[in-house]
Design a protein around this motif. Structure first.
Motif, PDB file in Angstrom:
ATOM      1  N   TRP A  72      62.360  14.618 -31.260  1.00 44.56           N
ATOM      2  CA  TRP A  72      62.292  13.224 -30.803  1.00 44.56           C
ATOM      3  C   TRP A  72      61.458  12.332 -31.713  1.00 44.56           C
ATOM      4  O   TRP A  72      61.151  11.194 -31.355  1.00 44.56           O
ATOM      5  CB  TRP A  72      61.765  13.172 -29.373  1.00 44.56           C
TER       6      TRP A  72
ATOM      7  N   ASN B  85      59.085  18.996 -21.536  1.00 39.82           N
ATOM      8  CA  ASN B  85      59.425  18.276 -22.766  1.00 39.82           C
ATOM      9  C   ASN B  85      58.533  17.052 -22.953  1.00 39.82           C
ATOM     10  O   ASN B  85      58.142  16.707 -24.075  1.00 39.82           O
ATOM     11  CB  ASN B  85      60.890  17.806 -22.724  1.00 39.82           C
ATOM     12  N   LEU B  86      58.235  16.373 -21.861  1.00 38.53           N
ATOM     13  CA  LEU B  86      57.400  15.175 -21.937  1.00 38.53           C
ATOM     14  C   LEU B  86      55.975  15.544 -22.334  1.00 38.53           C
ATOM     15  O   LEU B  86      55.289  14.772 -23.020  1.00 38.53           O
ATOM     16  CB  LEU B  86      57.425  14.429 -20.611  1.00 38.53           C
TER      17      LEU B  86
ATOM     18  N   LYS C 277      66.003  21.375 -24.877  1.00 39.74           N
ATOM     19  CA  LYS C 277      65.049  22.155 -24.099  1.00 39.74           C
ATOM     20  C   LYS C 277      64.057  22.794 -25.075  1.00 39.74           C
ATOM     21  O   LYS C 277      64.371  23.794 -25.714  1.00 39.74           O
ATOM     22  CB  LYS C 277      65.768  23.211 -23.253  1.00 39.74           C
TER      23      LYS C 277
ATOM     24  N   VAL D 222      60.922  19.510 -28.831  1.00 36.04           N
ATOM     25  CA  VAL D 222      61.105  18.061 -28.912  1.00 36.04           C
ATOM     26  C   VAL D 222      59.967  17.385 -29.658  1.00 36.04           C
ATOM     27  O   VAL D 222      60.076  16.205 -30.000  1.00 36.04           O
ATOM     28  CB  VAL D 222      61.273  17.433 -27.518  1.00 36.04           C
TER      29      VAL D 222
ATOM     30  N   ASP E 190      66.222  13.907 -22.694  1.00 38.33           N
ATOM     31  CA  ASP E 190      65.572  14.877 -21.823  1.00 38.33           C
ATOM     32  C   ASP E 190      66.485  15.299 -20.680  1.00 38.33           C
ATOM     33  O   ASP E 190      66.684  16.490 -20.417  1.00 38.33           O
ATOM     34  CB  ASP E 190      64.281  14.263 -21.286  1.00 38.33           C
TER      35      ASP E 190
END
Length: 440
Positions: free
Chosen positions: A401, A347-348, A394, A397, A388
């Motif tokens: 985000w 995700n990051l 999941k 994002v 997260d």
């Protein structure tokens, strides 16, 4: 002549910036490699081009020349006017630039595919707008149609969000602005105001010079790829203006400040009914109140938020019931085959595409920001990390985000050679939009 201490410090700082960006790039590559290995091994993570929800499709479109022109203009001339223009003119120019950037990127995919069809698919909000007759009935019965094992359940995005998002598009339709074209333009026009709101918040917290220097980075945020067109771009603007008005209300005096605080509360309350995840939007708002220590503004903002909550509750929609139903359908959705152990770090990598290399580099400098801005940026980072770790986000994002990503541009004001970093931001967005076909 010997290299001065100041110059050595700048060189060292720039090297550290590049090292951080390289580390982030390695995480992105790892997420791509592991994601493709999961797909090859039979784990359906529903990402054709991990870690993004996109597919490889090099292309150009009618928005390409405009996007290149906007990027070149902001990179070459953005930093100077940001320091020279009066505050009001700067905000107007920045908003126009953000609109041009967002719309031109969307039009790389063409008007039909890039704008009209984004919100009209079978999974999107406009699909269910014709089902809504009376708004009162909608709110009273909304939660009854969230669970997908019952007849007449909402389409994916409608059921996965509180009713405020659907209501927005219903009201647009009632105003004669129905259809994907009008809705797409509305989302982009609203979403493009988010960087302006972030700058207003920073200025209200006493950091006007920093807000000016960061604003071009807000305009060219790579996340504009998903602001045009996803409803999350609109959500980002609502949250950003709520925080900005709270900052104004918390640092001002008199009736104007009180009205700003109440309006902030209404917007922040509305956020709760746009997306369940925006409960984390309370963190940036709390950061403002912690810094300003203005109880009066906090009370007025709380009153505005409670008014929104009371209105929805009295109309028959209980937020916690909706959220519990969403947890049920999320557990039974494609999230089943999306392993937490992968997405908790992938995700990051995905959000790195949204914020871009300049933000990645600048975040390491955040401790040098004024206290109020440090708290604001830290709150946005905390919101992303909590979202997260929750396991409720999941994948996808890069758009989900967006409401938190906009605040992360503020440390970019501290970067040396801003034109180079602006160029990197623009290059990433142009590459994503021309090499990939994104879903939003």
């Amino acid at each position: 002549m010997p290299v001065t201490v100041a110059r050595r410090s700048r060189i060292s700082g720039s090297a550290a910036d590049l090292a951080v960006v390289l580390a982030a790039a390695l995480v992105v590559v790892a997420a791509a490699v592991v994601g493709r290995a999961l797909l090859a091994g039979g784990t359906d993570i529903f990402l054709p081009f991990p870690p993004l929800l996109a597919e490889w499709l090099p292309h150009a479109g009618p928005g390409t020349p405009a996007a290149l022109a906007v990027a070149a203009l902001v990179v070459a001339h953005g930093p100077a006017p940001a320091q020279r223009l009066t505050w009001g003119r700067l905000l107007a120019v920045a908003y126009a630039g953000a609109v041009a950037w967002t719309v031109s990127l969307a039009l790389v995919d063409g008007w039909q595919r890039g704008v009209v069809e984004r919100l009209t698919s079978s999974q999107e909000y406009l699909h269910d707008v014709p089902r809504v007759g009376d708004v009162g009935t909608l709110l009273r019965t909304f939660a009854d149609h969230i669970l997908t094992d019952r007849p007449g359940f909402w389409t994916t995005h409608v059921g996965a969000h509180p009713p405020g998002a659907l209501l927005t598009f219903v009201w647009l339709d009632r105003l004669g602005l129905g259809g994907g074209g009008a809705a797409g333009l509305f989302v982009m026009l609203v979403g493009a105001s988010a960087p302006v709101a972030v700058a207003v918040a920073a200025r209200a917290l006493g950091a006007e010079d920093l807000a000016r220097r960061a604003l071009p980075f807000g305009v060219l945020l790579p996340g504009a790829v998903w602001v045009g067109v996803s409803a999350d771009g609109m959500f980002a603007a609502v949250l950003a203006w709520g925080v900005a008005l709270l900052a104004i209300g918390s640092t001002g005096r008199g009736l104007r400040a009180d009205l700003a605080a109440v309006t902030a509360g209404v917007l922040l309350g509305w956020c709760l009914y746009l997306s369940y995840g925006l409960v984390l939007g309370g963190l940036p708002a709390l950061a403002v109140l912690i810094h300003t220590r203005r109880l009066r503004a906090g009370l007025f903002a709380a009153a505005g938020t409670l008014a929104v909550v009371a209105a929805f509750t009295a109309s028959g929609f209980w937020w916690f019931t909706g959220f519990e139903h969403v947890r049920v359908i999320y557990a039974a959705s494609i999230a089943q085959t999306r392993p937490y152990s992968y997405f908790v770090w992938a995700n990051l990598a995905a959000v790195a595409f949204t914020v871009g290399p300049a933000v990645v580099a600048a975040l390491r400098r955040a401790q040098a920001l004024p206290t109020g801005v440090v708290l604001l940026v830290g709150a946005a980072v905390a919101a992303i990390l909590l979202a997260d770790l929750s396991g409720m986000s999941k994948a996808e994002v890069e758009r989900i985000w967006l409401p938190f990503a906009g605040f992360l541009v503020l440390p970019c004001a501290l970067l040396p050679h801003p034109r180079r970093w602006l160029g990197a931001q623009a290059a990433l967005a142009l590459a994503v939009n021309h090499l990939l076909l994104t879903v939003w």
